[in-house]
Design a protein around this motif. Sequence first.
Motif, PDB file in Angstrom:
ATOM      1  N   ASP A 180     -37.024  -4.627  -9.496  1.00  0.00           N
ATOM      2  CA  ASP A 180     -36.176  -4.573 -10.693  1.00  0.00           C
ATOM      3  C   ASP A 180     -34.694  -4.460 -10.322  1.00  0.00           C
ATOM      4  O   ASP A 180     -33.838  -5.110 -10.936  1.00  0.00           O
ATOM      5  CB  ASP A 180     -36.566  -3.391 -11.574  1.00  0.00           C
ATOM      6  N   MET A 181     -34.393  -3.658  -9.320  1.00  0.00           N
ATOM      7  CA  MET A 181     -32.996  -3.456  -8.932  1.00  0.00           C
ATOM      8  C   MET A 181     -32.420  -4.698  -8.250  1.00  0.00           C
ATOM      9  O   MET A 181     -31.243  -5.017  -8.433  1.00  0.00           O
ATOM     10  CB  MET A 181     -32.851  -2.242  -8.013  1.00  0.00           C
ATOM     11  N   ILE A 182     -33.229  -5.414  -7.502  1.00  0.00           N
ATOM     12  CA  ILE A 182     -32.780  -6.663  -6.882  1.00  0.00           C
ATOM     13  C   ILE A 182     -32.448  -7.683  -7.977  1.00  0.00           C
ATOM     14  O   ILE A 182     -31.422  -8.359  -7.924  1.00  0.00           O
ATOM     15  CB  ILE A 182     -33.835  -7.201  -5.893  1.00  0.00           C
ATOM     16  N   ALA A 183     -33.315  -7.751  -8.984  1.00  0.00           N
ATOM     17  CA  ALA A 183     -33.063  -8.668 -10.098  1.00  0.00           C
ATOM     18  C   ALA A 183     -31.817  -8.236 -10.873  1.00  0.00           C
ATOM     19  O   ALA A 183     -31.012  -9.083 -11.284  1.00  0.00           O
ATOM     20  CB  ALA A 183     -34.279  -8.704 -11.024  1.00  0.00           C
ATOM     21  N   ARG A 184     -31.640  -6.943 -11.054  1.00  0.00           N
ATOM     22  CA  ARG A 184     -30.457  -6.431 -11.756  1.00  0.00           C
ATOM     23  C   ARG A 184     -29.191  -6.828 -11.009  1.00  0.00           C
ATOM     24  O   ARG A 184     -28.213  -7.277 -11.615  1.00  0.00           O
ATOM     25  CB  ARG A 184     -30.550  -4.913 -11.882  1.00  0.00           C
ATOM     26  N   SER A 185     -29.197  -6.687  -9.697  1.00  0.00           N
ATOM     27  CA  SER A 185     -28.043  -7.049  -8.887  1.00  0.00           C
ATOM     28  C   SER A 185     -27.782  -8.555  -8.950  1.00  0.00           C
ATOM     29  O   SER A 185     -26.629  -8.982  -8.992  1.00  0.00           O
ATOM     30  CB  SER A 185     -28.255  -6.611  -7.447  1.00  0.00           C
ATOM     31  N   ALA A 186     -28.839  -9.347  -8.978  1.00  0.00           N
ATOM     32  CA  ALA A 186     -28.692 -10.801  -9.050  1.00  0.00           C
ATOM     33  C   ALA A 186     -28.033 -11.226 -10.365  1.00  0.00           C
ATOM     34  O   ALA A 186     -27.348 -12.244 -10.413  1.00  0.00           O
ATOM     35  CB  ALA A 186     -30.046 -11.473  -8.902  1.00  0.00           C
ATOM     36  N   ARG A 187     -28.249 -10.422 -11.414  1.00  0.00           N
ATOM     37  CA  ARG A 187     -27.613 -10.720 -12.711  1.00  0.00           C
ATOM     38  C   ARG A 187     -26.166 -10.240 -12.759  1.00  0.00           C
ATOM     39  O   ARG A 187     -25.488 -10.415 -13.772  1.00  0.00           O
ATOM     40  CB  ARG A 187     -28.397 -10.058 -13.846  1.00  0.00           C
ATOM     41  N   GLY A 188     -25.691  -9.599 -11.681  1.00  0.00           N
ATOM     42  CA  GLY A 188     -24.314  -9.124 -11.642  1.00  0.00           C
ATOM     43  C   GLY A 188     -24.117  -7.746 -12.238  1.00  0.00           C
ATOM     44  O   GLY A 188     -22.987  -7.306 -12.433  1.00  0.00           O
ATOM     45  N   LYS A 189     -25.210  -7.048 -12.518  1.00  0.00           N
ATOM     46  CA  LYS A 189     -25.112  -5.702 -13.084  1.00  0.00           C
ATOM     47  C   LYS A 189     -25.015  -4.688 -11.947  1.00  0.00           C
ATOM     48  O   LYS A 189     -25.610  -4.862 -10.898  1.00  0.00           O
ATOM     49  CB  LYS A 189     -26.362  -5.371 -13.916  1.00  0.00           C
ATOM     50  N   SER A 190     -24.285  -3.619 -12.179  1.00  0.00           N
ATOM     51  CA  SER A 190     -24.186  -2.573 -11.159  1.00  0.00           C
ATOM     52  C   SER A 190     -25.256  -1.516 -11.417  1.00  0.00           C
ATOM     53  O   SER A 190     -25.850  -1.444 -12.490  1.00  0.00           O
ATOM     54  CB  SER A 190     -22.792  -1.951 -11.168  1.00  0.00           C
ATOM     55  N   PHE A 191     -25.495  -0.669 -10.416  1.00  0.00           N
ATOM     56  CA  PHE A 191     -26.499   0.382 -10.511  1.00  0.00           C
ATOM     57  C   PHE A 191     -25.855   1.645 -11.089  1.00  0.00           C
ATOM     58  O   PHE A 191     -24.697   1.925 -10.840  1.00  0.00           O
ATOM     59  CB  PHE A 191     -27.073   0.724  -9.138  1.00  0.00           C
ATOM     60  N   THR A 192     -26.640   2.406 -11.829  1.00  0.00           N
ATOM     61  CA  THR A 192     -26.161   3.705 -12.294  1.00  0.00           C
ATOM     62  C   THR A 192     -26.227   4.679 -11.113  1.00  0.00           C
ATOM     63  O   THR A 192     -26.813   4.379 -10.072  1.00  0.00           O
ATOM     64  CB  THR A 192     -27.029   4.244 -13.440  1.00  0.00           C
ATOM     65  N   ALA A 193     -25.672   5.860 -11.288  1.00  0.00           N
ATOM     66  CA  ALA A 193     -25.676   6.854 -10.209  1.00  0.00           C
ATOM     67  C   ALA A 193     -27.109   7.228  -9.821  1.00  0.00           C
ATOM     68  O   ALA A 193     -27.434   7.334  -8.628  1.00  0.00           O
ATOM     69  CB  ALA A 193     -24.898   8.092 -10.630  1.00  0.00           C
ATOM     70  N   GLY A 194     -27.975   7.406 -10.788  1.00  0.00           N
ATOM     71  CA  GLY A 194     -29.370   7.746 -10.506  1.00  0.00           C
ATOM     72  C   GLY A 194     -30.101   6.612  -9.795  1.00  0.00           C
ATOM     73  O   GLY A 194     -30.908   6.850  -8.893  1.00  0.00           O
ATOM     74  N   GLN A 195     -29.830   5.382 -10.227  1.00  0.00           N
ATOM     75  CA  GLN A 195     -30.451   4.224  -9.577  1.00  0.00           C
ATOM     76  C   GLN A 195     -29.976   4.094  -8.140  1.00  0.00           C
ATOM     77  O   GLN A 195     -30.768   3.810  -7.240  1.00  0.00           O
ATOM     78  CB  GLN A 195     -30.138   2.951 -10.365  1.00  0.00           C
ATOM     79  N   ARG A 196     -28.673   4.315  -7.904  1.00  0.00           N
ATOM     80  CA  ARG A 196     -28.152   4.261  -6.532  1.00  0.00           C
ATOM     81  C   ARG A 196     -28.840   5.300  -5.652  1.00  0.00           C
ATOM     82  O   ARG A 196     -29.199   5.023  -4.505  1.00  0.00           O
ATOM     83  CB  ARG A 196     -26.642   4.498  -6.519  1.00  0.00           C
ATOM     84  N   LYS A 197     -29.051   6.483  -6.199  1.00  0.00           N
ATOM     85  CA  LYS A 197     -29.704   7.558  -5.439  1.00  0.00           C
ATOM     86  C   LYS A 197     -31.129   7.154  -5.057  1.00  0.00           C
ATOM     87  O   LYS A 197     -31.557   7.337  -3.918  1.00  0.00           O
ATOM     88  CB  LYS A 197     -29.701   8.840  -6.269  1.00  0.00           C
TER      89      LYS A 197
END
Length: 91
Positions: free
Chosen positions: A36-53
């Motif tokens: 999910d996070m790889i797909a989110r990054s591919a769409r140009g969206k950044s990660f939230t602080a919790g997601q980064r952790k």
Amino acid sequence: MARMNDPRRAELLAERLAEYEAAGLEGHRSARFARDMIARSARGKSFTAGQRKWVMSIIEEPLPTPKDPERHAAILAAAEVEGLKTRTRDI
């Protein structure tokens, strides 16, 4: 680990996801989250602080292993039994 941006995290996460898949853990919750996070990054969206952790914990921690490898092997062998199927309800 040094500071990094989200696209670099996604690259490292893709490498780790390949390790999960090679180990047969593609259904593990961390692997699903990584996808999910790889797909989110591919769409140009950044990660939230919790997601980064969570992303960094997936990247830095070793792959999960079963606590009882013998029992785990028995369960996987039982799942491969031919003729075994799940019941479905007629709707």
